[in-house]
Design a protein around this motif. Structure first.
Motif, mmCIF file in Angstrom:
data_model
loop_
_atom_site.group_PDB
_atom_site.id
_atom_site.type_symbol
_atom_site.label_atom_id
_atom_site.label_comp_id
_atom_site.label_asym_id
_atom_site.label_seq_id
_atom_site.Cartn_x
_atom_site.Cartn_y
_atom_site.Cartn_z
ATOM 1 N N ARG A 93 0.835 -1.203 0.000
ATOM 2 C CA ARG A 93 0.000 0.000 0.000
ATOM 3 C C ARG A 93 0.866 1.248 0.000
ATOM 4 N NH1 ARG A 93 -4.303 -0.538 4.634
ATOM 5 N NH2 ARG A 93 -5.089 1.295 3.552
ATOM 6 N N GLU A 94 0.522 2.212 -0.859
ATOM 7 C CA GLU A 94 1.270 3.461 -0.907
ATOM 8 C C GLU A 94 1.070 4.220 0.404
ATOM 9 O OE1 GLU A 94 -0.083 5.590 -4.329
ATOM 10 O OE2 GLU A 94 0.845 4.188 -5.716
ATOM 11 N N GLY A 95 2.181 4.623 1.002
ATOM 12 C CA GLY A 95 2.105 5.379 2.244
ATOM 13 C C GLY A 95 2.632 6.790 2.097
ATOM 14 N N THR A 96 3.697 6.936 1.318
ATOM 15 C CA THR A 96 4.284 8.254 1.091
ATOM 16 C C THR A 96 4.705 8.371 -0.368
ATOM 17 O OG1 THR A 96 6.481 7.460 1.725
ATOM 18 C CG2 THR A 96 5.175 8.494 3.453
ATOM 19 N N VAL A 97 4.892 9.617 -0.785
ATOM 20 C CA VAL A 97 5.366 9.884 -2.139
ATOM 21 C C VAL A 97 6.522 10.863 -2.045
ATOM 22 C CG1 VAL A 97 4.780 10.842 -4.402
ATOM 23 C CG2 VAL A 97 3.090 9.488 -3.154
ATOM 24 N N LEU A 98 7.623 10.536 -2.678
ATOM 25 C CA LEU A 98 8.792 11.398 -2.720
ATOM 26 C C LEU A 98 8.754 12.184 -4.021
ATOM 27 C CD1 LEU A 98 11.510 12.097 -1.298
ATOM 28 C CD2 LEU A 98 12.553 10.339 -2.751
ATOM 29 N N ILE A 99 8.811 13.525 -3.900
ATOM 30 C CA ILE A 99 8.827 14.395 -5.073
ATOM 31 C C ILE A 99 9.970 15.386 -4.933
ATOM 32 C CG2 ILE A 99 6.358 14.192 -5.599
ATOM 33 C CD1 ILE A 99 5.934 16.878 -4.190
ATOM 34 N N SER A 100 10.324 16.024 -6.027
ATOM 35 C CA SER A 100 11.400 17.011 -5.991
ATOM 36 C C SER A 100 10.948 18.235 -5.198
ATOM 37 C CB SER A 100 11.779 17.432 -7.413
ATOM 38 O OG SER A 100 10.740 18.210 -7.970
ATOM 39 N N ALA A 101 11.915 18.983 -4.701
ATOM 40 C CA ALA A 101 11.607 20.209 -3.968
ATOM 41 C C ALA A 101 10.878 21.205 -4.864
ATOM 42 C CB ALA A 101 12.890 20.819 -3.405
ATOM 43 N N ASP A 102 11.269 21.281 -6.131
ATOM 44 C CA ASP A 102 10.592 22.183 -7.067
ATOM 45 C C ASP A 102 9.121 21.800 -7.236
ATOM 46 O OD1 ASP A 102 12.823 23.757 -7.482
ATOM 47 O OD2 ASP A 102 13.408 22.717 -9.331
ATOM 48 N N GLU A 103 8.874 20.502 -7.392
ATOM 49 C CA GLU A 103 7.492 20.035 -7.545
ATOM 50 C C GLU A 103 6.692 20.316 -6.272
ATOM 51 O OE1 GLU A 103 4.122 18.472 -9.357
ATOM 52 O OE2 GLU A 103 6.023 19.075 -10.218
ATOM 53 N N TYR A 104 7.296 20.115 -5.120
ATOM 54 C CA TYR A 104 6.626 20.404 -3.852
ATOM 55 C C TYR A 104 6.245 21.876 -3.769
ATOM 56 C CZ TYR A 104 5.906 21.358 1.054
ATOM 57 O OH TYR A 104 5.366 21.795 2.240
ATOM 58 N N ARG A 105 7.188 22.765 -4.078
ATOM 59 C CA ARG A 105 6.902 24.201 -4.017
ATOM 60 C C ARG A 105 5.799 24.582 -5.004
ATOM 61 N NH1 ARG A 105 12.364 24.408 -2.470
ATOM 62 N NH2 ARG A 105 13.180 24.318 -4.584
ATOM 63 N N HIS A 106 5.852 24.000 -6.195
ATOM 64 C CA HIS A 106 4.831 24.278 -7.205
ATOM 65 C C HIS A 106 3.461 23.816 -6.708
ATOM 66 C CE1 HIS A 106 2.916 24.656 -11.104
ATOM 67 N NE2 HIS A 106 2.489 23.413 -10.973
ATOM 68 N N THR A 107 3.393 22.611 -6.192
ATOM 69 C CA THR A 107 2.134 22.056 -5.701
ATOM 70 C C THR A 107 1.637 22.844 -4.497
ATOM 71 O OG1 THR A 107 2.774 19.862 -6.466
ATOM 72 C CG2 THR A 107 1.027 19.961 -4.822
ATOM 73 N N ARG A 108 2.525 23.138 -3.596
ATOM 74 C CA ARG A 108 2.157 23.862 -2.378
ATOM 75 C C ARG A 108 1.612 25.248 -2.703
ATOM 76 N NH1 ARG A 108 0.461 22.611 2.444
ATOM 77 N NH2 ARG A 108 1.027 24.197 3.921
ATOM 78 N N GLY A 109 2.168 25.882 -3.707
ATOM 79 C CA GLY A 109 1.725 27.206 -4.096
ATOM 80 C C GLY A 109 0.334 27.226 -4.704
ATOM 81 N N ARG A 110 -0.151 26.068 -5.115
ATOM 82 C CA ARG A 110 -1.470 25.994 -5.744
ATOM 83 C C ARG A 110 -2.589 25.816 -4.729
ATOM 84 N NH1 ARG A 110 -1.056 21.834 -10.455
ATOM 85 N NH2 ARG A 110 -3.171 22.528 -10.768
#
Length: 85
Positions: A32-49
């Motif tokens: 079962r998926e528990g966490t997802v690792l993404i790049s810092a750039d992708e995190y900032r982009h997603t967080r900003g939305r």
């Protein structure tokens, strides 16, 4: 999205950090998926939305009056199909 077991991820974390710069890496435990690792750039982009949700108490009387008096622009009708009754 690449899926990888937790033990494999822990044993090769640098490899998956490099992959996460290009695409998300889902870390699974017992299948079962528990966490997802993404790049810092992708995190900032997603967080900003994300948008802050405001409750009724967050509005001033002036805000509420402006909302009540606002007129919906004609071009907004193009989005009526997105509103469920």
């Amino acid at each position: 999205m690449l899926r990888v077991g937790a033990a494999e991820f822990q044993g090769n974390i640098e490899k998956y950090q490099d992959i996460a710069l290009r695409e998300p890496v889902a870390v699974t435990r017992n299948g079962r998926e528990g966490t997802v690792l993404i790049s810092a750039d992708e995190y900032r982009h997603t967080r900003g939305r994300y948008r802050k949700v405001m409750g009724p108490d967050d509005f001033t009387e002036e805000d509420l009056r402006a909302i009540e008096e606002a007129e919906i622009p004609e071009e907004a009708k193009a989005f009526d199909h997105e509103v469920e009754d």
